[in-house]
Write a protein that holds these residues in place. Structure first.
Motif, PDB file in Angstrom:
ATOM      1  N   TRP A  23       0.832  -1.200   0.000  1.00  0.00           N
ATOM      2  CA  TRP A  23       0.000   0.000   0.000  1.00  0.00           C
ATOM      3  C   TRP A  23       0.877   1.265   0.000  1.00  0.00           C
ATOM      4  CZ3 TRP A  23      -0.520   3.324   4.396  1.00  0.00           C
ATOM      5  CH2 TRP A  23      -1.443   4.355   4.228  1.00  0.00           C
ATOM      6  N   LYS A  24       1.892   1.281   0.853  1.00  0.00           N
ATOM      7  CA  LYS A  24       2.789   2.445   0.922  1.00  0.00           C
ATOM      8  C   LYS A  24       3.575   2.603  -0.376  1.00  0.00           C
ATOM      9  CE  LYS A  24       3.525   2.853   5.873  1.00  0.00           C
ATOM     10  NZ  LYS A  24       4.494   2.805   6.978  1.00  0.00           N
ATOM     11  N   SER A  27       1.153   3.652  -3.229  1.00  0.00           N
ATOM     12  CA  SER A  27       0.706   5.029  -2.994  1.00  0.00           C
ATOM     13  C   SER A  27       1.815   6.014  -3.345  1.00  0.00           C
ATOM     14  CB  SER A  27       0.273   5.224  -1.532  1.00  0.00           C
ATOM     15  OG  SER A  27      -0.953   4.590  -1.262  1.00  0.00           O
ATOM     16  N   SER A  51      -7.496  10.899   2.195  1.00  0.00           N
ATOM     17  CA  SER A  51      -7.617   9.438   2.247  1.00  0.00           C
ATOM     18  C   SER A  51      -7.803   8.927   3.673  1.00  0.00           C
ATOM     19  CB  SER A  51      -6.385   8.794   1.620  1.00  0.00           C
ATOM     20  OG  SER A  51      -5.220   9.189   2.309  1.00  0.00           O
ATOM     21  N   VAL A  56      -5.749   5.135  -1.700  1.00  0.00           N
ATOM     22  CA  VAL A  56      -4.469   5.705  -2.104  1.00  0.00           C
ATOM     23  C   VAL A  56      -4.166   6.827  -1.114  1.00  0.00           C
ATOM     24  CG1 VAL A  56      -3.274   7.026  -3.873  1.00  0.00           C
ATOM     25  CG2 VAL A  56      -4.763   5.127  -4.535  1.00  0.00           C
ATOM     26  N   ASP A  57      -2.978   6.798  -0.530  1.00  0.00           N
ATOM     27  CA  ASP A  57      -2.599   7.759   0.512  1.00  0.00           C
ATOM     28  C   ASP A  57      -2.378   9.138  -0.108  1.00  0.00           C
ATOM     29  OD1 ASP A  57      -1.720   9.064   2.759  1.00  0.00           O
ATOM     30  OD2 ASP A  57       0.116   7.887   2.982  1.00  0.00           O
ATOM     31  N   THR A  58      -3.314  10.055   0.152  1.00  0.00           N
ATOM     32  CA  THR A  58      -3.213  11.405  -0.403  1.00  0.00           C
ATOM     33  C   THR A  58      -2.574  12.396   0.568  1.00  0.00           C
ATOM     34  OG1 THR A  58      -5.438  11.983   0.359  1.00  0.00           O
ATOM     35  CG2 THR A  58      -5.232  11.086  -1.891  1.00  0.00           C
ATOM     36  N   GLU A 182      -0.359   3.071  -9.833  1.00  0.00           N
ATOM     37  CA  GLU A 182       1.082   2.879  -9.666  1.00  0.00           C
ATOM     38  C   GLU A 182       1.776   2.550 -10.979  1.00  0.00           C
ATOM     39  OE1 GLU A 182      -0.689  -1.207  -9.199  1.00  0.00           O
ATOM     40  OE2 GLU A 182      -1.265   0.828  -8.674  1.00  0.00           O
TER      41      GLU A 182
END
Length: 190
Positions: A23-24, A27, A51, A56-58, A182
């Motif tokens: 995920w990291k 993102s 997020s 997705v880490d915004t 990605e």
């Protein structure tokens, strides 16, 4: 075709099952794709969701955009009113947990921070199909917002596994131009 409720559950489960490391990593790659795009570099203002969970880490994008001097707007939906409003934020630190624990502006700042025009909109979704339609959480807020055309460009943000051939759609659904994953910026219809 599966019903929307089942599709939503499957998409949320798939996203929640991502390892933290994956995920990291993904993102971060999505962040780099956005920062390197001409749409971002030409935008003086952007509207981006804050997020939560394994979306997705915004958060890094919001912080970087503020550091670069861009105007950053985040979504706000008042309980009982599904019309999406854009609220300008000045620092990431002014956000606090709101509805469902999602970071938002304190209620007393909302009225003074509503904005009406933006250059770039980054849209969340659970699934995105090959024609640019998305399956969201079911409130219809983003479709109503996108129909107002208060922006120059709207891009979806998601992981590559969230792209599918087709999602159920209704007459009021608004397609996006492209999806940032990605793997890069993918225009719909290509």
């Amino acid at each position: 075709m599966l019903q929307k409720k089942e599709l939503r559950e499957n998409a949320i489960n798939g996203r929640n099952n991502l390892s933290t490391a994956l995920w990291k990593r993904d993102s971060s790659q999505i962040l780099e794709e956005i920062l390197n795009s001409c749409y971002y570099s030409q935008a003086q203002s952007l509207f981006v969701f804050v997020s939560f969970g394994k979306e997705v880490d915004t958060h890094p994008l919001i912080k970087e955009s503020l550091a670069r001097g861009k105007k950053v707007y985040i979504p706000f939906v008042k309980k009982g009113d599904l019309s999406l409003k854009m609220l300008e934020i000045y620092t990431f630190d002014e956000l606090e947990p709101g509805h469902m624990g999602i970071l938002s502006l304190p209620q007393d700042l909302v009225e003074d921070r509503i904005r009406n025009q933006v250059d770039l909109v980054l849209v969340p979704g659970l699934l995105f199909d090959d024609q640019g339609y998305r399956l969201g959480y079911g409130g219809g807020c983003y479709d109503e917002f996108l129909a107002k055309k208060t922006h120059k460009m709207a891009l979806g943000l998601g992981f590559s596994f969230q792209r599918v051939a087709q999602v159920p759609r209704e007459d009021h659904d608004i397609p996006l131009s492209a999806l940032v994953t990605e793997k890069g910026l993918e225009f719909f219809g290509d």
